[in-house]
Design a protein around this motif. Structure first.
Motif, PDB file in Angstrom:
ATOM      1  N   PRO A  19      -1.712   1.089   3.481  1.00  0.00           N
ATOM      2  CA  PRO A  19      -0.245   1.101   3.520  1.00  0.00           C
ATOM      3  C   PRO A  19       0.387  -0.082   2.812  1.00  0.00           C
ATOM      4  CG  PRO A  19      -1.133   1.712   5.652  1.00  0.00           C
ATOM      5  CD  PRO A  19      -2.285   1.247   4.830  1.00  0.00           C
ATOM      6  N   GLU A  20      -0.235  -1.254   2.926  1.00  0.00           N
ATOM      7  CA  GLU A  20       0.353  -2.442   2.306  1.00  0.00           C
ATOM      8  C   GLU A  20       0.355  -2.318   0.781  1.00  0.00           C
ATOM      9  OE1 GLU A  20       1.913  -4.533   4.092  1.00  0.00           O
ATOM     10  OE2 GLU A  20       1.210  -3.589   5.944  1.00  0.00           O
ATOM     11  N   THR A  21      -0.701  -1.724   0.227  1.00  0.00           N
ATOM     12  CA  THR A  21      -0.761  -1.521  -1.225  1.00  0.00           C
ATOM     13  C   THR A  21       0.312  -0.540  -1.681  1.00  0.00           C
ATOM     14  OG1 THR A  21      -3.146  -1.923  -1.210  1.00  0.00           O
ATOM     15  CG2 THR A  21      -2.243  -0.796  -3.127  1.00  0.00           C
ATOM     16  N   VAL A  22       0.493   0.524  -0.908  1.00  0.00           N
ATOM     17  CA  VAL A  22       1.516   1.520  -1.240  1.00  0.00           C
ATOM     18  C   VAL A  22       2.901   0.892  -1.217  1.00  0.00           C
ATOM     19  CG1 VAL A  22       2.584   3.697  -0.530  1.00  0.00           C
ATOM     20  CG2 VAL A  22       0.103   3.411  -0.347  1.00  0.00           C
ATOM     21  N   ILE A  23       3.180   0.130  -0.181  1.00  0.00           N
ATOM     22  CA  ILE A  23       4.503  -0.479  -0.043  1.00  0.00           C
ATOM     23  C   ILE A  23       4.742  -1.520  -1.134  1.00  0.00           C
ATOM     24  CG2 ILE A  23       5.912  -1.937   1.465  1.00  0.00           C
ATOM     25  CD1 ILE A  23       4.507  -0.479   3.828  1.00  0.00           C
ATOM     26  N   ALA A  24       3.688  -2.258  -1.498  1.00  0.00           N
ATOM     27  CA  ALA A  24       3.830  -3.236  -2.571  1.00  0.00           C
ATOM     28  C   ALA A  24       4.197  -2.569  -3.889  1.00  0.00           C
ATOM     29  CB  ALA A  24       2.529  -4.034  -2.720  1.00  0.00           C
ATOM     30  N   ALA A  25       3.666  -1.356  -4.094  1.00  0.00           N
ATOM     31  CA  ALA A  25       3.926  -0.646  -5.352  1.00  0.00           C
ATOM     32  C   ALA A  25       5.255   0.093  -5.345  1.00  0.00           C
ATOM     33  CB  ALA A  25       2.797   0.343  -5.627  1.00  0.00           C
ATOM     34  N   LEU A  26       5.641   0.655  -4.184  1.00  0.00           N
ATOM     35  CA  LEU A  26       6.788   1.557  -4.146  1.00  0.00           C
ATOM     36  C   LEU A  26       7.958   1.037  -3.316  1.00  0.00           C
ATOM     37  CD1 LEU A  26       4.872   4.938  -3.634  1.00  0.00           C
ATOM     38  CD2 LEU A  26       5.597   3.897  -5.786  1.00  0.00           C
ATOM     39  N   GLY A  27       7.717   0.032  -2.484  1.00  0.00           N
ATOM     40  CA  GLY A  27       8.775  -0.452  -1.607  1.00  0.00           C
ATOM     41  C   GLY A  27       8.979   0.497  -0.427  1.00  0.00           C
ATOM     42  N   LEU A  28      10.037   0.261   0.326  1.00  0.00           N
ATOM     43  CA  LEU A  28      10.436   1.105   1.446  1.00  0.00           C
ATOM     44  C   LEU A  28      11.927   1.389   1.357  1.00  0.00           C
ATOM     45  CD1 LEU A  28       8.479  -0.487   4.456  1.00  0.00           C
ATOM     46  CD2 LEU A  28       8.140   1.808   3.514  1.00  0.00           C
ATOM     47  N   PRO A  29      12.376   2.567   1.785  1.00  0.00           N
ATOM     48  CA  PRO A  29      11.553   3.670   2.287  1.00  0.00           C
ATOM     49  C   PRO A  29      10.849   4.415   1.170  1.00  0.00           C
ATOM     50  CG  PRO A  29      13.841   4.340   2.196  1.00  0.00           C
ATOM     51  CD  PRO A  29      13.816   2.889   1.805  1.00  0.00           C
ATOM     52  N   VAL A  30       9.891   5.276   1.565  1.00  0.00           N
ATOM     53  CA  VAL A  30       9.243   6.196   0.630  1.00  0.00           C
ATOM     54  C   VAL A  30       9.301   7.594   1.243  1.00  0.00           C
ATOM     55  CG1 VAL A  30       7.689   4.509  -0.391  1.00  0.00           C
ATOM     56  CG2 VAL A  30       6.958   5.777   1.647  1.00  0.00           C
ATOM     57  N   PHE A  31       9.108   8.582   0.384  1.00  0.00           N
ATOM     58  CA  PHE A  31       9.043   9.966   0.853  1.00  0.00           C
ATOM     59  C   PHE A  31       7.617  10.474   0.648  1.00  0.00           C
ATOM     60  CE2 PHE A  31      13.551   9.438   0.162  1.00  0.00           C
ATOM     61  CZ  PHE A  31      14.104  10.119   1.238  1.00  0.00           C
ATOM     62  N   VAL A  32       7.076  11.077   1.689  1.00  0.00           N
ATOM     63  CA  VAL A  32       5.737  11.648   1.638  1.00  0.00           C
ATOM     64  C   VAL A  32       5.885  13.164   1.666  1.00  0.00           C
ATOM     65  CG1 VAL A  32       3.507  11.816   2.799  1.00  0.00           C
ATOM     66  CG2 VAL A  32       4.756   9.652   2.805  1.00  0.00           C
ATOM     67  N   LYS A  33       5.243  13.846   0.711  1.00  0.00           N
ATOM     68  CA  LYS A  33       5.411  15.302   0.626  1.00  0.00           C
ATOM     69  C   LYS A  33       4.151  15.968   0.099  1.00  0.00           C
ATOM     70  CE  LYS A  33       8.909  15.016  -2.217  1.00  0.00           C
ATOM     71  NZ  LYS A  33      10.001  15.314  -3.192  1.00  0.00           N
ATOM     72  N   PRO A  34       3.897  17.220   0.509  1.00  0.00           N
ATOM     73  CA  PRO A  34       2.803  17.982  -0.098  1.00  0.00           C
ATOM     74  C   PRO A  34       3.081  18.185  -1.588  1.00  0.00           C
ATOM     75  CG  PRO A  34       3.621  19.050   1.905  1.00  0.00           C
ATOM     76  CD  PRO A  34       4.608  17.985   1.558  1.00  0.00           C
ATOM     77  N   ALA A  35       2.039  18.134  -2.399  1.00  0.00           N
ATOM     78  CA  ALA A  35       2.227  18.315  -3.841  1.00  0.00           C
ATOM     79  C   ALA A  35       2.594  19.749  -4.182  1.00  0.00           C
ATOM     80  CB  ALA A  35       0.968  17.902  -4.597  1.00  0.00           C
ATOM     81  N   ASN A  36       2.115  20.699  -3.374  1.00  0.00           N
ATOM     82  CA  ASN A  36       2.323  22.115  -3.678  1.00  0.00           C
ATOM     83  C   ASN A  36       3.052  22.812  -2.537  1.00  0.00           C
ATOM     84  OD1 ASN A  36       0.558  22.861  -6.268  1.00  0.00           O
ATOM     85  ND2 ASN A  36      -0.579  21.367  -5.043  1.00  0.00           N
ATOM     86  N   LEU A  37       4.338  22.610  -2.450  1.00  0.00           N
ATOM     87  CA  LEU A  37       5.151  23.285  -1.461  1.00  0.00           C
ATOM     88  C   LEU A  37       6.602  23.090  -1.858  1.00  0.00           C
ATOM     89  CD1 LEU A  37       4.326  25.005   0.955  1.00  0.00           C
ATOM     90  CD2 LEU A  37       4.787  23.079   2.448  1.00  0.00           C
ATOM     91  N   GLY A  38       7.526  23.648  -1.084  1.00  0.00           N
ATOM     92  CA  GLY A  38       8.941  23.519  -1.389  1.00  0.00           C
ATOM     93  C   GLY A  38       9.766  23.581  -0.126  1.00  0.00           C
ATOM     94  N   SER A  39      11.089  23.675  -0.304  1.00  0.00           N
ATOM     95  CA  SER A  39      12.038  23.752   0.799  1.00  0.00           C
ATOM     96  C   SER A  39      11.918  22.568   1.753  1.00  0.00           C
ATOM     97  CB  SER A  39      11.869  25.069   1.577  1.00  0.00           C
ATOM     98  OG  SER A  39      12.241  26.154   0.773  1.00  0.00           O
TER      99      SER A  39
END
Length: 347
Positions: free
Chosen positions: A164-184
């Motif tokens: 998580p710390e690596t992700v936050i360092a790269a993208l900051g907060l907040p972030v959105f987490v989503k399936p790559a293949n879905l919608g709505s």
């Protein structure tokens, strides 16, 4: 009379929305020109010849079950659709298929490949455009290669170790987490703290083996509809102003006050021209056909950033795609007619 195979339901989490979209398209088909042949796909993947009354009365909150006694339907390569009657498979002739399927096993090229093998013309993108449009990670790679801005993101596969710390360092907060293949917005979580990241990933991995973690972008949410042609046309732009944390599934379909829809969007003529041209470019880069809705973030510094494309956008009464075209001078019924003409190769 043109027989239209209306294909709806499906095995994805967007099953209910598909039923609602098909219900509206059914109501819009001209009875003097088209004969609807509604084919429902259950959550288990069974294809049935649905009753017109069944579809007309369906609602997103309470779907009537597919009952025993309906006619099973199958697709046979080079032969088209067949129905099982009296223990025998008989031809089920249709002239064109309108797939109103949202999400995996419907909008991702699988059904499109099946219809292609059967020799059936259909509305919308083919195998490649459908697959690319569904997979948001592949979509972003292709758009980046074409020089069209996308938001910063990371991609993680089910079972992959995530710091998580690596992700936050790269993208900051907040972030959105989503399936790559879905919608709505199904399976999407807005993550505000490092502790929330792992549960959000686990939630998204329930829907897809590949998940995106996207940087939150400060900007207005603008949508533009595309109708294929020579060249493709772009509608006026609309704006979504979510009243929730983000434009969630509930905000889109269950809460009448979930979002404010501003149509047309409050943009200058130059900004409208920009987003229309960019939307057509996205449509072409991703090898789409027939129709599409391109979703954008418009940042305070005037940058257009692609969120995603929908190759089979919603056709419910509150869906942006038909609303944008209505505002652009094409009624719901005329829009459906034009899409069928495109599929049949009419001028």
């Amino acid at each position: 009379m043109i027989r239209v195979g209306l294909l709806f339901g499906g095995q994805s989490a967007e099953h209910e929305i598909s039923v609602q979209s098909a219900r509206n398209i059914l109501a819009a088909l001209s009875p003097t020109r088209y004969e609807p042949v509604p084919i429902g796909i259950t959550r288990q993947g069974q294809w049935w010849l649905a009753e017109l009354d069944w579809l007309a009365q369906a609602s997103p909150q309470k779907l009537p079950p597919f009952v025993q006694g309906l006619t099973p339907v199958a697709v046979v390569p080079s032969q088209g659709l067949v129905g099982l009657r009296q223990h025998q498979w008989e031809p089920l002739p249709v002239d064109v298929v309108f797939p109103v399927l949202h999400g995996p096993r419907g909008e991702d090229g699988t059904v499109q490949g099946l219809l292609t093998l059967a020799g059936l013309p259909f509305v919308g993108a083919g195998v490649l455009g459908s697959a690319v449009g569904m997979d948001k990670e592949v979509m972003k790679r292709l758009l980046t290669q074409a020089g069209i801005p996308v938001g910063n993101y990371r991609c993680y596969r089910r079972g992959q170790a995530v710091n998580p710390e690596t992700v936050i360092a790269a993208l900051g907060l907040p972030v959105f987490v989503k399936p790559a293949n879905l919608g709505s917005s199904v399976g999407v979580t807005r993550v505000r703290t490092a502790e929330e990241l792992r549960p959000a990933l686990e939630k998204a991995w329930q829907y897809d083996a590949k998940v995106l973690v996207e940087q939150a972008i400060t900007g207005r949410e603008i949508e533009c509809a595309i109708l294929d042609g020579s060249p493709p046309q772009a509608s006026v732009a609309g704006e979504i102003i979510p009243q929730h944390d983000f434009y969630s599934y509930e905000a889109k379909y269950l809460d009448d006050q979930g979002a404010l829809l501003k149509m047309p969007a409050d943009l200058t003529p130059d900004q409208v021209t920009q987003v229309q041209a960019l939307s057509v470019q996205v449509f072409q880069v991703l090898e789409c056909a027939g129709l599409g809705r391109v979703d954008w973030f418009f940042t305070p510094d005037g940058t257009w950033i692609v969120n995603e494309i929908n190759t089979i956008p919603g056709f419910t009464q509150i869906s942006m795609y038909p609303k944008l075209w209505e505002l652009s001078g094409i009624s719901y019924g005329d829009l459906v007619n034009r899409l069928l003409e495109l599929a049949l190769g009419a001028d």
